[in-house]
Enzyme design. Structure first.
Site, PDB file in Angstrom:
ATOM      1  N   THR A 125      -2.954   2.930 -14.303  1.00 31.25           N
ATOM      2  CA  THR A 125      -3.416   1.570 -14.639  1.00 31.25           C
ATOM      3  C   THR A 125      -4.690   1.154 -13.896  1.00 31.25           C
ATOM      4  OG1 THR A 125      -1.987   0.512 -12.991  1.00 31.25           O
ATOM      5  CG2 THR A 125      -1.085   0.818 -15.203  1.00 31.25           C
ATOM      6  N   GLY A 126      -5.282   2.089 -13.133  1.00 31.21           N
ATOM      7  CA  GLY A 126      -6.552   1.804 -12.469  1.00 31.21           C
ATOM      8  C   GLY A 126      -7.692   2.467 -13.230  1.00 31.21           C
ATOM      9  N   ASP A 152       0.866  -1.182   0.000  1.00 31.10           N
ATOM     10  CA  ASP A 152       0.000   0.000   0.000  1.00 31.10           C
ATOM     11  C   ASP A 152       0.903   1.233   0.000  1.00 31.10           C
ATOM     12  OD1 ASP A 152      -1.620   2.158   0.737  1.00 31.10           O
ATOM     13  OD2 ASP A 152      -2.779   0.982   2.179  1.00 31.10           O
ATOM     14  N   ILE A 153       0.731   2.097  -0.965  1.00 26.14           N
ATOM     15  CA  ILE A 153       1.595   3.277  -1.088  1.00 26.14           C
ATOM     16  C   ILE A 153       1.526   4.160   0.163  1.00 26.14           C
ATOM     17  CG2 ILE A 153      -0.129   4.718  -2.302  1.00 26.14           C
ATOM     18  CD1 ILE A 153       3.487   4.620  -3.398  1.00 26.14           C
ATOM     19  N   TYR A 209      -7.731   4.994 -14.946  1.00 22.40           N
ATOM     20  CA  TYR A 209      -7.337   5.537 -16.260  1.00 22.40           C
ATOM     21  C   TYR A 209      -7.042   4.449 -17.304  1.00 22.40           C
ATOM     22  CZ  TYR A 209      -7.234  10.393 -14.529  1.00 22.40           C
ATOM     23  OH  TYR A 209      -7.564  11.645 -14.034  1.00 22.40           O
ATOM     24  N   VAL A 259      -5.643   5.294  -5.449  1.00 23.27           N
ATOM     25  CA  VAL A 259      -4.483   5.799  -4.709  1.00 23.27           C
ATOM     26  C   VAL A 259      -4.780   7.188  -4.135  1.00 23.27           C
ATOM     27  CG1 VAL A 259      -2.122   6.633  -5.021  1.00 23.27           C
ATOM     28  CG2 VAL A 259      -2.802   4.487  -6.067  1.00 23.27           C
ATOM     29  N   ASP A 260      -5.375   8.023  -4.950  1.00 19.47           N
ATOM     30  CA  ASP A 260      -5.654   9.414  -4.570  1.00 19.47           C
ATOM     31  C   ASP A 260      -6.535   9.470  -3.317  1.00 19.47           C
ATOM     32  OD1 ASP A 260      -5.602  12.146  -4.899  1.00 19.47           O
ATOM     33  OD2 ASP A 260      -6.886  12.197  -6.681  1.00 19.47           O
TER      34      ASP A 260
HETATM   35  N1  AR6 Z   1      -1.436   1.613  -2.859  1.00 17.57           N
HETATM   36  C1  AR6 Z   1      -0.853   1.209  -4.008  1.00 17.57           C
HETATM   37  N2  AR6 Z   1      -1.543   1.014  -5.148  1.00 17.57           N
HETATM   38  C2  AR6 Z   1      -2.875   1.231  -5.121  1.00 17.57           C
HETATM   39  C3  AR6 Z   1      -3.562   1.663  -3.957  1.00 17.57           C
HETATM   40  C4  AR6 Z   1      -2.772   1.845  -2.774  1.00 17.57           C
HETATM   41  N3  AR6 Z   1      -3.323   2.255  -1.624  1.00 17.57           N
HETATM   42  N4  AR6 Z   1      -4.881   1.804  -4.272  1.00 17.57           N
HETATM   43  C5  AR6 Z   1      -5.021   1.464  -5.583  1.00 17.57           C
HETATM   44  N5  AR6 Z   1      -3.818   1.110  -6.092  1.00 17.57           N
HETATM   45  P1  AR6 Z   1      -5.764   4.546  -9.673  1.00 17.57           P
HETATM   46  P2  AR6 Z   1      -5.102   6.042 -12.140  1.00 17.57           P
HETATM   47  C6  AR6 Z   1      -3.464   0.716  -7.481  1.00 17.57           C
HETATM   48  O1  AR6 Z   1      -7.156   4.350 -10.158  1.00 17.57           O
HETATM   49  O2  AR6 Z   1      -5.390   4.881 -13.015  1.00 17.57           O
HETATM   50  C7  AR6 Z   1      -8.404   8.652  -9.043  1.00 17.57           C
HETATM   51  O3  AR6 Z   1      -9.790   8.784  -8.847  1.00 17.57           O
HETATM   52  C8  AR6 Z   1      -4.588   0.299  -8.373  1.00 17.57           C
HETATM   53  O4  AR6 Z   1      -4.884  -1.074  -8.171  1.00 17.57           O
HETATM   54  O5  AR6 Z   1      -5.552   4.953  -8.257  1.00 17.57           O
HETATM   55  O6  AR6 Z   1      -3.879   6.870 -12.404  1.00 17.57           O
HETATM   56  C9  AR6 Z   1      -7.735   9.976  -9.336  1.00 17.57           C
HETATM   57  O7  AR6 Z   1      -8.349  11.056  -8.663  1.00 17.57           O
HETATM   58  C10 AR6 Z   1      -4.001   0.559  -9.760  1.00 17.57           C
HETATM   59  O8  AR6 Z   1      -3.172  -0.529 -10.147  1.00 17.57           O
HETATM   60  O9  AR6 Z   1      -4.984   5.668 -10.569  1.00 17.57           O
HETATM   61  C11 AR6 Z   1      -7.877  10.101 -10.824  1.00 17.57           C
HETATM   62  O10 AR6 Z   1      -9.131  10.651 -11.184  1.00 17.57           O
HETATM   63  C12 AR6 Z   1      -3.087   1.754  -9.539  1.00 17.57           C
HETATM   64  O11 AR6 Z   1      -2.934   1.856  -8.119  1.00 17.57           O
HETATM   65  C13 AR6 Z   1      -7.777   8.676 -11.305  1.00 17.57           C
HETATM   66  O12 AR6 Z   1      -8.205   7.865 -10.206  1.00 17.57           O
HETATM   67  C14 AR6 Z   1      -3.593   3.073 -10.092  1.00 17.57           C
HETATM   68  O13 AR6 Z   1      -4.990   3.177  -9.950  1.00 17.57           O
HETATM   69  C15 AR6 Z   1      -6.367   8.277 -11.655  1.00 17.57           C
HETATM   70  O14 AR6 Z   1      -6.379   6.970 -12.210  1.00 17.57           O
END
Ligand code: AR6
Length: 183
Positions: free
Chosen positions: A128-129, A16-17, A131, A39-40
């Site tokens: 990769t989530g 977890d980041i 987006y 993550v955000d």
């Molecule tokens: N720690 C590490 N990785 C994580 C965590 C965590 N706590 N939570 C999720 N992931 P995403 P994006 C992984 O959607 O694709 C937001 O709403 C997750 O499984 O967080 O860049 C923002 O506000 C995936 O593999 O980021 C933007 O609107 C990765 O982190 C949008 O999402 C990225 O998923 C950004 O989308």
């Protein structure tokens, strides 16, 4: 799994980041800088309101953060010292500059870290989530950008850590790091 470039270690962990005790964690933000899911959401929940306050001040000063760029704030109550918020591209088939924007998101984040003397940097898998950037291509692109940034700043970083949430994501990044070319 790790690779070493000069005095910088590039490492992979599953986790977890928000739990990383490092100089700076990177947030996969959106251009509004006002928070979101994934993550955000986890970073704002864990760090508390101080992060959003600084994001709002940056918004007032420069009007958000375009894809491929990055800004820096406090980490509030998180164990990391600072948070760099970067905005990755939304995947739209790959013909709309997505890879270049993802490279830039990693590259600008590391430039900011170097400017601020932050030597241990942890990234999530940007884009990769929500987006929808394909994981294998995202992993290859991430390491291209990280290796290039370490080459530009050979003294700046002790560790650049990728923090992957799932076993599948970790496997994709392990494959990409194994085959990444180091100049
Ligand atoms: N720690 C590490 N990785 C994580 C965590 C965590 N706590 N939570 C999720 N992931 P995403 P994006 C992984 O959607 O694709 C937001 O709403 C997750 O499984 O967080 O860049 C923002 O506000 C995936 O593999 O980021 C933007 O609107 C990765 O982190 C949008 O999402 C990225 O998923 C950004 O989308």
């Amino acid at each position: 799994m790790e690779r070493v470039i000069g005095t910088t270690r590039i490492t992979l962990v599953r986790g977890d980041i928000t739990q990383q005790t490092v100089d700076v964690i990177v947030n996969a933000a959106n251009s509004s800088l006002l928070g979101g899911g994934g993550v955000d959401g986890a970073i704002h929940r864990g760090g508390g309101p101080a992060i959003l306050e600084e994001c709002m001040a940056i918004r007032a000063a420069q009007g958000g953060c375009p894809p491929g760029q990055a800004v820096i704030t406090t980490a509030g109550q998180l164990p990391a010292r600072r948070v760099i918020h970067t905005v990755g591209p939304v995947w739209n088939g790959g013909g709309h500059g997505e890879a270049a924007l993802l490279r830039s998101a990693y590259g600008r984040s590391l430039e900011l870290a170097a400017e601020h003397g932050l030597r241990v940097v942890a990234f999530p898998s940007i884009s990769t989530g929500a987006y929808r950037f394909p994981i294998g291509k995202a992993a290859t692109t991430a390491f291209e950008a990280i290796i290039a940034a370490v080459g530009r700043h050979p003294e700046a970083f002790d560790e650049v850590r990728m923090v992957l949430f799932s076993a599948g994501d970790l496997a994709a990044y392990r494959d990409a790091l194994t085959t990444a070319k180091v100049a």
